[in-house]
Design a protein around this motif. Structure first.
Motif, mmCIF file in Angstrom:
data_model
loop_
_atom_site.group_PDB
_atom_site.id
_atom_site.type_symbol
_atom_site.label_atom_id
_atom_site.label_comp_id
_atom_site.label_asym_id
_atom_site.label_seq_id
_atom_site.Cartn_x
_atom_site.Cartn_y
_atom_site.Cartn_z
ATOM 1 N N ASN A 224 0.825 -1.209 0.000
ATOM 2 C CA ASN A 224 0.000 0.000 0.000
ATOM 3 C C ASN A 224 0.857 1.256 0.000
ATOM 4 O O ASN A 224 0.516 2.253 -0.656
ATOM 5 N N TYR A 225 1.962 1.210 0.726
ATOM 6 C CA TYR A 225 2.849 2.373 0.780
ATOM 7 C C TYR A 225 3.381 2.729 -0.607
ATOM 8 O O TYR A 225 3.314 3.895 -1.036
ATOM 9 N N VAL B 234 0.694 4.037 -3.022
ATOM 10 C CA VAL B 234 0.390 5.453 -2.802
ATOM 11 C C VAL B 234 1.452 6.336 -3.445
ATOM 12 O O VAL B 234 1.140 7.369 -4.059
ATOM 13 N N GLN C 194 0.714 9.099 -6.264
ATOM 14 C CA GLN C 194 1.034 10.507 -6.038
ATOM 15 C C GLN C 194 1.988 11.062 -7.083
ATOM 16 O O GLN C 194 1.864 12.201 -7.508
#
Length: 1251
Positions: free
Chosen positions: A868-869, A872, A876
């Motif tokens: 998930n990190y 993201v 971004q």
């Protein structure tokens, strides 16, 4: 024969012959004794001293004929003489053997054996078969066994069919029928029919008749159908019903009377003898019939299902290995393959040894050779099978075999090969536990290992002394000499100045203490004697170790491990422990030290000032500066002593550590560690002092963290997490002290440099990793009025997670051997590889794997957080990780965590122990955790293949978030390890797609630079190999890279890459080239080689197919699509010319295989010429068809000289003949552009054109 001729002549001259002779014979044999005399063999002799023709008959039990048989052989008497004999036999059918043991039916039947001729043999055979249907079983037996000597050749097939039918009807005559059939000369069809009849009765035949049936089947098997016959036979044979299990016999002994029990044992003995006869039959067939041996191996090899394999298969393989040396290698290969596939588990071998030890004992040399060979294998299942063979052979065989087994195991131990050594010691450990009294007879052999301990590591020394201690204290008198030898060796080692010898002495002594303390009441010595021996050993070890801190620290660790493994002498250990711990925890007054004392790392800052502290700086000062006072503890012993105290306290309080939990947060007396900017001003002695001080502090924190990590309290776990942060903080303080200059400190990588000091740190136990279960912990911060003032969140941070995962990966890579590794046949000498793993090596790989499986859920949570990190970040930055918004240091730390998580999963699922049948449940549990992430609560009843599929899809989801090519490489290896259990078509497609995705992805570091280097090239090599090995069309994939990727690279800038394959750059082009060439070579080699005649044969078939299917279409397509037709015929003409050159080549080489195809090929080519001419005529342009001379050429296009000479002679004789080659014609203007026509040569005779 001379007597028979004379008798025949004499009787023929008699006027009343044969009527009076027959009537006299009938009256004579009515008397039973006279009839008996006529049937018994006799020998004619002359009367002594007489020359007359008068003869006398003397009874003889030789091969001489009887009087009745002599008369039956007379042609005129035969039929009439048989009738009274049959009448007499009918009267004897229902009677028993006579008073003197005379079997009249057998004697009567014997009269018709081996006769030169019979006038009416059909009548005799019919009469015998009629008698067979109504006679008792003994007479039926005699008749059937006599048939081969009575029948004529023309009667054998008919009687064989009748006997085959009789074989199916009942089981009482199995043996005589098969005996008779085996002596008949039968044709192949009838033999197969009879053999099939015998095959049908194998499952239901009596055990005592089974060897005869199997002998008949094997004796009459042919090479063509040997595999099929043996396959049917092994399916029909079931040894489980042949032998009554020994467990049932044991229970019968308790229930039945002594007579009944002895009867049951005799029944078992009889059954075992029958089984032994059965394998003797198979052994003879294997030895003297090559087809049977190879067919039996092939039949076992062709069996794929695990349930299809029986005890019979294992015994037969052992039999072939011991009997037929030519098939020994093939047998070993099949046996290894079956073991690896799980088709022959150890339970099968145990049944074979338990139920058929009488049979298997004959193959003991082969069993010993196979067990020795299996211990050299790199596959754990094969190694385990070999060790089980040793144990079963020792338990099932006699003393000679037991001695050979022990000798072989001792030889393995003394060989120095590490894997053999460990397995052999494990086998001896199992034997000493299960068969102590038996192994005690060969303790002298085991004791000789003490002479070869130079190559043994500490774990192996521990196993050896455990074996010897069990033998030494199992029996009072027999083990006394072993005790003396062990005491002598331990005293010798402890007194040595060599550190390695002292280490072995301590391990041996503590192991011996553990054996004494295991159960004092079961030992054959008194309690006083036991206490004396314990105190003597402890005093001896303590006296020899107290002057050397390193050795004393090892002594504490060994005592602690002893408490952890079993119940020890806790009182003695308490004295040893408390005597030193109290000194280390006492507050030392400040005196003159190199640095001022300061209390640091206090986790209980709200505690009172009277809390305890660890006097680390005073202890280090005394040790490093040589100011050691009498009775003071060395800082080296601090952590081992605490471990001993912790385990003792837990043992005394049922695992609770409340009595010493103050040590978890207590401070350490160190010094001011703010030395940044002061390092260059420190002297060498001060730098070394600070470095040692921090090393001891770090080891203390590591030991305390692993002591309290198993606690379940929230406050306790939060302290452990804070302690992990302190470990990382101290580690960062140590590294600057290890560099000599500031430049070295700036260039060095802190985490990388710390790895080299890992063997000097205290080992973390597997229980420490239970901290990974902590997701988010809370700690209430209370005010003075006990109200909640705030809630502080304590979470396992990335740095602590990376620290734990790195240590876990290090452990798993050491103990869990991957399945792809291959054992080096001659390994180089190197140091002890278990340094840093002394506690881990005391656990088996399965125990370690079980611990990791329990950690899979938190590991999945952490890996999903990593996923998930990075997802993201990608969103971004729109897929570009080199944007300024990325925190490079955080990105690197999270990438390292992601990498360590993938390595942990790969180490677990690539473990070769999962290939063993006994670890299937553990593999299922591990896969179920992964599958449950996709289907929560639905995986309990899924099949193993379904769990593998779900786990594969779960891990495949992480392909979009891997932050580096190294992580992509590890993920690829992990998926391969999952997919190979087993690899199916859709998994291969997924693997190829995944590898191609990684190859087509641009890998850029957070700083903006492309990934490169030797490690990147090595991993790229592997990923590219995975792509090409799993793709459906390897040639097409190579063509795509060559035709798309390489041109893009050529047209790119100097530091550019291919746009389709960003991993293809000028630096990585050699990698791509090497992989593609290697894969192309292997792919081409896999294409089956063709024969030279294939071109001629299949070329003709192609021409014929073209004439039949294509030419009708061209007839109607020529006008509308003349360009396409012209191009097609032009291309085809090039092929027909090449076929014509092939014909010339066959004549030059005089290759019969090629020449045989030439006539048909030329005929087809000629038909093609005429068919094209017909097509042109159909379209009204036959003038475009010209005839020319086509020269004979070889495959290289060179003109055949003999043909050229003939043409020159022909040109001189007839100048009007057409030139060698006619210019290509053009179609009329109305037909369009030119088309090349077929070039023909005129026939030598007949005037018609030909090729």
């Amino acid at each position: 024969m001379a007597f028979q001729k004379k008798l025949c002549l004499a009787l023929e001259k008699h006027p009343t012959y044969p009527g009076q002779f027959i009537s006299g014979l009938e009256s004579h044999i009515k008397d039973r004794n006279q009839f008996k005399n006529c049937l018994l063999p006799c020998t004619p002799i002359r009367s002594e001293g007489s020359r007359s023709e008068k003869m006398y008959f003397v009874f003889s039990f030789s091969q001489s004929w009887s009087l009745f048989k002599c008369h039956v052989a007379l042609s005129r008497v035969e039929g009439k003489a048989i009738a009274p004999a049959n009448t007499q036999q009918d009267s004897f059918l229902m009677q028993n053997v006579g008073t003197f043991g005379t079997n009249f039916p057998r004697l009567i039947v014997n009269q018709f054996k081996w006769l030169d001729r019979l006038l009416d043999s059909q009548h005799l055979v019919r009469k015998l078969m009629q008698m067979l249907s109504v006679s008792p079983v003994p007479i039926q037996h005699d008749i059937i066994t006599s048939l081969p000597e009575i029948l004529e050749d023309s009667q054998q097939s008919e009687v064989a069919r009748e006997l085959s039918c009789l074989l199916k009807q009942g089981r009482r005559l199995t043996v005589p029928i098969l005996d008779a059939l085996s002596r008949l000369d039968l044709d192949a069809g009838l033999l197969a029919e009879v053999r099939q009849s015998a095959m049908t009765i194998v499952p239901s035949v009596k055990l005592e008749d089974l060897p005869v049936v199997v002998k008949f089947i094997l004796h009459n098997v042919k090479a063509a159908d040997a595999v099929e016959v043996i396959s049917d036979l092994r399916k029909s044979l079931d040894l489980s019903s042949c032998v009554l299990p020994l467990q049932i016999i044991g229970s019968q002994k308790k229930i039945k009377s002594q007579v009944q029990a002895s009867s049951s044992m005799s029944q078992v003995t009889s059954s075992q003898n029958c089984v032994k006869l059965l394998f003797d039959v198979i052994k003879l067939a294997v030895r003297f019939q090559k087809d049977v041996s190879e067919a039996w191996i092939k039949a076992i090899e062709n069996s794929t299902s695990v349930s299809d394999h029986k005890v019979l298969d294992l015994i037969v393989l052992l039999l072939i290995h011991s009997t037929n040396t030519k098939n020994r290698k093939q047998t070993e290969k099949v046996l290894r393959s079956k073991i690896r596939l799980g088709c022959m588990p150890e339970q099968l071998m145990q049944k074979a040894f338990q139920n058929h030890s009488v049979v298997i004992k004959d193959f003991f040399p082969s069993i010993l050779a196979l067990a020795q060979m299996f211990l050299h294998s790199a596959h754990p299942s094969v190694v385990s099978f070999g060790s089980c063979m040793y144990k079963q052979a020792f338990a099932a065989f006699d003393s000679y075999c037991q001695q050979e087994v022990v000798t072989a195991l001792v030889t393995h131990v003394c060989s120095g090969t590490e894997t053999e050594l460990d397995i052999s010691l494990d086998v001896l450990t199992d034997l000493v536990v299960l068969h102590t009294s038996l192994l005690m007879r060969y303790a002298t052999f085991v004791k000789t290992i003490l002479d070869s301990t130079q190559k043994l590591n500490p774990c192996q020394i521990r196993k050896l002394f455990s074996i010897l201690s069990t033998l030494a204290f199992s029996q009072r008198q027999e083990g006394s000499y072993i005790q003396d030898d062990m005491h002598m060796v331990i005293r010798k080692w402890l007194s040595s100045t060599v550190p390695n010898h002292k280490q072995m002495g301590i391990i041996g002594a503590v192991t011996m203490i553990g054996s004494l303390e295991l159960d004092p009441f079961t030992l054959p010595i008194s309690v006083d004697s036991l206490s004396f021996q314990l105190s003597t050993l402890l005093d001896l070890v303590g006296f020899c170790c107290e002057q050397t801190p390193e050795v004393l620290a090892l002594y504490y660790d060994e005592l602690a491990s002893l408490i952890e493994k079993q119940k020890g002498n806790l009182d003695l250990q308490l004295l040893v422990c408390c005597r030193f711990v109290n000194k280390s925890l006492s507050v030392c007054p400040c005196s003159s030290f190199l640095f001022p004392v300061k209390s640091l790392f206090n986790l209980d800052e709200d505690e009172s000032q009277g809390a305890i502290a660890i006097n680390l700086l005073p202890l280090v000062s005394q040790s490093e500066l040589g100011r050691v006072t009498e009775g003071a503890m060395s800082p080296i012993c601090l952590s081992p002593c605490f471990r001993l105290l912790r385990l003792y306290t837990g043992e005394q309080n049922s695992g609770s550590l409340e009595e010493i939990d103050a040590l978890l947060g207590c401070p350490l007396y160190l010094t001011d560690l703010e030395v940044e900017g002061k390092l260059d001003s420190l002297s060498k002695q001060e730098r070394e002092f600070l470095c040692s001080l921090l090393f001891y502090a770090l080891n203390w924190f590591r030991e305390v963290s692993r002591a309290f990590s198993a606690g379940s309290g929230v406050a306790l776990r939060s302290r452990v997490q804070l302690l992990l942060k302190k470990i990382l903080q101290v580690a960062t303080l140590i590294l600057p002290l290890t560099f000599q200059t500031a430049a070295e400190r700036e260039a060095g990588s802190p985490l990388a440099q710390l790895q080299s000091y890992r063997p000097y740190f205290r080992e973390l136990d597997l229980e420490v990793f239970t901290v990974l279960h902590c997701g988010l912990l809370t700690k209430s911060v209370l005010d003075t009025e006990m109200h909640t003032e705030a809630r502080e969140f304590v979470q396992l941070g990335p740095a602590e997670l990376c620290f734990l995962l790195d240590d876990l990966c290090w452990k798993l890579e050491h103990v869990l051997t991957p399945g792809s590794t291959r054992r080096v046949p001659f390994p180089k000498e190197r140091g002890y590889k278990d340094i840093g793993f002394s506690h881990l090596c005391q656990r088996s790989p399965k125990e370690v794997a079980m611990c990791v499986v329990k950690l899979l859920k938190p590991l999945c949570n952490h890996m999903e957080n990593m996923h998930n990190y990075f997802q993201v970040i990608l969103i971004q930055n729109q897929g570009a990780e080199d944007e300024p918004g990325v925190n490079i240091q955080e990105h690197q730390l999270m990438s390292s965590c992601y990498q360590q998580l993938l390595l942990t999963f790969r180490s677990l699922f690539a473990w070769n122990g999962f290939s063993q049948h006994e670890n299937t449940d553990l593999l299922r549990s591990a896969l179920q955790v992964l599958a449950d992430r996709l289907k929560p609560g639905e995986t309990e009843f899924l099949l193993l293949e379904e769990l593998i599929s779900e786990s594969f899809h779960y891990l495949l989801n992480f392909q979009q978030s891997v932050p580096s090519f190294h992580c992509a490489f590890i993920l690829t290896q992990l998926l391969i390890a999952i997919a190979e259990k087993p690899m199916t078509g859709w998994k291969k497609e997924k693997m190829a797609s995944l590898a191609k995705q990684f190859l087509c992805q641009s890998w850029v570091k957070p700083g903006g630079d492309r990934e490169k280097g030797s490690q990147f090239n090595s991993e790229l090599y592997t990923v590219l190999c995975v792509y090409l090995e799993h793709t459906d069309n390897i040639l097409k994939s190579i063509e795509e890279i060559s035709s798309v990727g390489v041109p893009e690279l050529i047209n790119s800038a100097k530091d550019g890459c291919s746009s389709t394959y960003p991993t293809l750059s000028r630096q990585t082009f050699p990698v791509f080239f090497r992989v593609m060439m290697a894969q192309l070579e292997s792919s081409v080699k896999s294409i089956p080689a063709g024969k030279p005649s294939d071109l001629s044969e299949f070329g003709r078939l192609f021409v014929e197919a073209f004439l039949k299917l294509a030419m009708p279409l061209l007839d109607y397509s020529f006008k509308k699509h003349r360009d396409d037709v012209q191009s097609l015929l032009k291309t085809l003409q090039l092929s027909t010319r090449q076929l014509h050159h092939m014909c010339g080549h066959s004549k030059i080489r005089q290759d019969i295989g090629l020449t045989n195809h030439v006539p048909l090929l030329k005929k087809s080519l000629e038909q093609f010429v005429y068919r094209v001419k017909a097509m042109l005529a159909f379209n009204h342009c036959q003038e475009a068809f010209w005839v020319g001379i086509l020269k004979n050429r070889d495959l290289q296009g060179e003109e055949i000289l003999s043909q050229a000479a003939e043409e020159r002679d022909s040109d001189e004789e007839d100048s009007a003949e057409s030139p060698a080659e006619v210019p290509l014609p053009r179609l009329p203007a109305a037909m369009g552009d030119s088309v090349e026509t077929l070039v023909l040569t005129p026939r030598r005779r007949g005037g018609q054109p030909r090729l």
